[in-house]
Design a protein around this motif. Sequence first.
Motif, PDB file in Angstrom:
ATOM      1  N   SER A   9     -65.356  23.940 -15.625  1.00  0.00           N
ATOM      2  CA  SER A   9     -65.335  24.188 -14.182  1.00  0.00           C
ATOM      3  C   SER A   9     -66.184  25.405 -13.823  1.00  0.00           C
ATOM      4  O   SER A   9     -66.881  25.402 -12.803  1.00  0.00           O
ATOM      5  N   TRP A  13     -69.327  25.012 -11.408  1.00  0.00           N
ATOM      6  CA  TRP A  13     -69.425  25.815 -10.182  1.00  0.00           C
ATOM      7  C   TRP A  13     -70.757  26.562 -10.181  1.00  0.00           C
ATOM      8  O   TRP A  13     -71.466  26.589  -9.175  1.00  0.00           O
ATOM      9  N   ARG A  14     -71.098  27.158 -11.314  1.00  0.00           N
ATOM     10  CA  ARG A  14     -72.366  27.887 -11.455  1.00  0.00           C
ATOM     11  C   ARG A  14     -73.558  26.964 -11.206  1.00  0.00           C
ATOM     12  O   ARG A  14     -74.512  27.339 -10.519  1.00  0.00           O
ATOM     13  N   HIS A  17     -73.842  26.268  -7.426  1.00  0.00           N
ATOM     14  CA  HIS A  17     -74.303  27.493  -6.748  1.00  0.00           C
ATOM     15  C   HIS A  17     -75.781  27.731  -7.011  1.00  0.00           C
ATOM     16  O   HIS A  17     -76.557  27.941  -6.082  1.00  0.00           O
ATOM     17  N   LEU A  40     -62.341  29.786  -6.522  1.00  0.00           N
ATOM     18  CA  LEU A  40     -63.498  28.929  -6.751  1.00  0.00           C
ATOM     19  C   LEU A  40     -62.986  27.557  -7.165  1.00  0.00           C
ATOM     20  O   LEU A  40     -62.115  27.462  -8.030  1.00  0.00           O
ATOM     21  N   GLU A  41     -63.532  26.521  -6.544  1.00  0.00           N
ATOM     22  CA  GLU A  41     -63.158  25.155  -6.911  1.00  0.00           C
ATOM     23  C   GLU A  41     -64.415  24.320  -7.077  1.00  0.00           C
ATOM     24  O   GLU A  41     -65.444  24.611  -6.475  1.00  0.00           O
ATOM     25  N   VAL A  42     -64.293  23.286  -7.888  1.00  0.00           N
ATOM     26  CA  VAL A  42     -65.361  22.312  -8.032  1.00  0.00           C
ATOM     27  C   VAL A  42     -64.819  20.956  -7.600  1.00  0.00           C
ATOM     28  O   VAL A  42     -63.619  20.688  -7.721  1.00  0.00           O
ATOM     29  N   CYS A  52     -69.066  22.489  -4.853  1.00  0.00           N
ATOM     30  CA  CYS A  52     -68.148  23.584  -5.159  1.00  0.00           C
ATOM     31  C   CYS A  52     -67.771  24.298  -3.867  1.00  0.00           C
ATOM     32  O   CYS A  52     -68.432  24.142  -2.841  1.00  0.00           O
ATOM     33  N   SER A  53     -66.709  25.060  -3.951  1.00  0.00           N
ATOM     34  CA  SER A  53     -66.292  25.851  -2.789  1.00  0.00           C
ATOM     35  C   SER A  53     -65.822  27.225  -3.249  1.00  0.00           C
ATOM     36  O   SER A  53     -65.459  27.421  -4.408  1.00  0.00           O
ATOM     37  N   THR A  54     -65.849  28.137  -2.286  1.00  0.00           N
ATOM     38  CA  THR A  54     -65.403  29.509  -2.509  1.00  0.00           C
ATOM     39  C   THR A  54     -64.552  29.928  -1.331  1.00  0.00           C
ATOM     40  O   THR A  54     -64.904  29.655  -0.180  1.00  0.00           O
TER      41      THR A  54
END
Length: 147
Positions: A9, A13-14, A17, A40-42, A52-54
């Motif tokens: 994950s 996520w990286r 981004h 942080l979620e994927v 992804c989200s933040t």
Amino acid sequence: MGGEASPRSLQDWRHVHNTIIPAHVLSLDDVRERAGRNRLEVAYLDDVLVGCSTVRPPADAPTPDAPATATVIARVLAAHRGRGFGGEMYERGLKHARALGAQVIETVVLSSNPDGLRFALKHGFAETERYLLPGDTVPWIDLRLSV
């Protein structure tokens, strides 16, 4: 990814981004550090990475002059845009930010991402500021959710 994130994950996520924000590439250590202070979620469709989200929680206790402000960011890879994934991630992030006591919701978009800017404006955000970070050549856009 709140709490203990899996290596996959963090890497996914990286990847999202760094694909969407090529002007600000993050290392895996950078992402681990962010995961310690932000949610942080994927998102996947079956086993395929979608986005992804933040959620950056409110930093300080609110005051009348400075309400509790959280930042909610949803990023969707280009191949998966326009199918509702961003809206779902944004709604999850918004719900989480409000559960943390956020009274104001902000987001940030890189100006070279017109899809992201359109998404934010469509979801009720209004631009508040454009700026360059030291060493950057592409402006960032801060937006605030209009009530």
